[in-house]
Design an enzyme around this catalytic site. Structure first.
Site, PDB file in Angstrom:
ATOM      1  NE  ARG A 100     -75.761  31.344 -57.750  1.00 32.50           N
ATOM      2  CZ  ARG A 100     -76.483  32.075 -58.600  1.00 32.50           C
ATOM      3  NH1 ARG A 100     -76.010  33.189 -59.047  1.00 32.50           N
ATOM      4  NH2 ARG A 100     -77.698  31.706 -58.947  1.00 32.50           N
ATOM      5  CB  THR A 101     -73.883  24.839 -56.161  1.00 25.92           C
ATOM      6  OG1 THR A 101     -74.366  25.937 -55.385  1.00 25.92           O
ATOM      7  CG2 THR A 101     -73.215  23.836 -55.254  1.00 25.92           C
ATOM      8  CE  LYS A 128     -86.909   5.996 -69.044  1.00 24.27           C
ATOM      9  NZ  LYS A 128     -85.799   5.175 -69.577  1.00 24.27           N
ATOM     10  NE  ARG A 150     -78.099  22.885 -54.779  1.00 24.51           N
ATOM     11  CZ  ARG A 150     -77.930  24.201 -54.986  1.00 24.51           C
ATOM     12  NH1 ARG A 150     -78.718  24.848 -55.822  1.00 24.51           N
ATOM     13  NH2 ARG A 150     -76.984  24.854 -54.351  1.00 24.51           N
ATOM     14  CG  HIS A 178     -75.259  25.448 -49.991  1.00 23.38           C
ATOM     15  ND1 HIS A 178     -74.210  24.781 -50.586  1.00 23.38           N
ATOM     16  CD2 HIS A 178     -75.786  26.236 -50.971  1.00 23.38           C
ATOM     17  CE1 HIS A 178     -74.122  25.150 -51.851  1.00 23.38           C
ATOM     18  NE2 HIS A 178     -75.061  26.020 -52.108  1.00 23.38           N
TER      19      HIS A 178
HETATM   20  N1   CP Z   1     -75.735  29.869 -54.000  1.00 24.56           N
HETATM   21  C1   CP Z   1     -76.243  28.809 -54.650  1.00 24.56           C
HETATM   22  O1   CP Z   1     -76.346  27.705 -54.127  1.00 24.56           O
HETATM   23  O2   CP Z   1     -76.616  29.060 -55.947  1.00 24.56           O
HETATM   24  P1   CP Z   1     -77.180  27.976 -56.956  1.00 24.56           P
HETATM   25  O3   CP Z   1     -78.544  27.561 -56.462  1.00 24.56           O
HETATM   26  O4   CP Z   1     -77.251  28.679 -58.296  1.00 24.56           O
HETATM   27  O5   CP Z   1     -76.252  26.811 -56.984  1.00 24.56           O
END
Ligand code: CP
Length: 379
Positions: A100-101, A128, A150, A178
């Site tokens: 999603r993100t 590496k 992320r 998040h």
């Molecule tokens: N909600 C969320 O962060 O989903 P993803 O891990 O798929 O990005």
């Protein structure tokens, strides 16, 4: 959003050929003028980041929700694209899995006409032995305006923000935060509440969150989503109850603006307006904190029987990915009250708003590009 010095001239950095990009404050309402630290400073050469919900404050959250309204409208056009970030480059740097993100940020950046570089640690020279810092500085040297990061380590996006001049958005760091997930969740709640009340979204601010009773259920301990959402809802005056086995709560709730904690989901469900379910994060070892997943599901899963305890108007939310049959039953995920896919849809608009507010040129005085379809400014 936080600010650091920015060597890029904001007078030339954002509008590019589009030439019609407004500052964040030009898009929103009066909330924009009272926005989070850094807002309004863009024209003085400030680059901002979004690392934590905590840095936004009530006005900052409201500003993002209101700017998102405009991008929801853009998403409904035949060609859902605007030239706002033409000439800008956004990198999605993901050191952890995501559906999603990542796709949502990349879609958002493309709909703003930014160039998008998609960086996966698994297929990079990190394998590496290259360090995160060398990696980030190398990518930045290619000319990058924003990093969407992320990482499994809490604080990694903040470190990236110290290493580069680009804007940095935290797309999930370890158990920490998040922020854009919390913002899209708030957006979705506000959208539903406004619709039910028969109000135009323009007429609904964040006052709709005051007194809203929200249960956040499940693996709170490992959840960055819970941390950001609690901060957002707490700031907006909602009454948040955490529902979890003791082992899946954080060691300390100091600084968490929650009304309480419960281990009795049935009792809480009767009293809430929103039931927000968290994924059991077995990849972070959540299973070791439970006698069994089956017992967890029997005690804390939202089964059809439990969903029937909710008020008719109550909403069911989940950030995804869902463990169907664990924290949420298959049939509950499909109920009309379940907002899971609506959350995903709104995520694109909210992330467009965040990128636009970080990278859109400031102080042009021009009409915001998001009011104009791509092509109307000579795309
Ligand atoms: N909600 C969320 O962060 O989903 P993803 O891990 O798929 O990005």
């Amino acid at each position: 959003m936080t600010g650091t010095s920015d060597p890029v001239d904001p007078a030339t950095a954002g509008g590019g050929a589009g030439g019609a990009v407004g500052a964040a404050g030009e898009v929103g309402t009066g909330a924009a003028a009272r926005a989070a630290p850094g807002a309004g400073e863009a024209s003085k050469g400030q680059r901002r980041h979004l690392l934590s919900v905590a840095e936004l404050g009530v006005d900052g959250i409201e500003e993002i929700l209101r700017v998102s309204d405009a991008f929801v409208e853009v998403g409904q056009r035949a060609i859902p694209k605007v030239p706002s970030l033409r000439g800008r480059t956004v990198v999605t740097l993901f050191a952890e899995q995501s559906t999603r993100t990542r796709l949502s940020f990349e879609t958002a950046a493309k709909r703003l006409s930014a160039d998008v570089l998609s960086f996966s640690v698994d297929t990079s020279s990190v394998k590496k032995g290259e360090s995160l810092r060398d990696t980030v500085e190398t990518v930045a040297a290619m000319g990058v305006d924003a990093f969407v990061v992320r990482h499994p380590c809490a604080g990694a996006p903040a470190a990236v923000a110290r290493w580069v001049d680009a804007a940095v958005v935290n797309a999930g760091d370890g158990w920490h935060e998040h922020p854009t997930q919390a913002l899209l969740d708030c957006y979705t709640i506000r959208e539903v509440l406004a619709g039910r009340a028969g109000h135009r979204l323009d007429d609904v601010g964040v006052e709709c969150f005051a007194g809203l009773r929200v249960a956040i259920v499940g693996d709170v301990r490992h959840s960055r989503v819970a941390r950001s959402l609690v901060l957002a809802l707490g700031a907006l005056g909602s009454v948040v109850t955490l529902v979890a086995p003791g082992t899946l709560l954080p060691p300390s709730l100091e600084g968490w603006p929650v009304a309480g904690v419960s281990h009795d989901l049935d009792a809480v469900l009767r009293e809430v307006d929103v039931c927000y379910l968290l994924r059991l994060q077995t990849e972070r070892g959540a299973g070791a904190f439970l006698p069994s997943v089956r017992e967890y599901s029997a005690t804390f899963g939202l089964t059809a029987r439990r969903a029937a305890l909710l008020d008719d108007a109550a909403l069911v939310m989940h950030p995804g990915p869902m463990n169907r049959g664990v924290e949420i039953a298959d049939d509950v995920a499909e109920l009309p009250r379940s907002l899971v896919l609506r959350q995903v849809s709104n995520g694109v608009a909210v992330r467009m708003a965040v990128l636009f507010m970080l990278l859109g040129s400031a102080g042009s005085g021009a009409a915001p590009a998001l009011a104009q379809p791509l092509g109307s400014v000579g795309a």
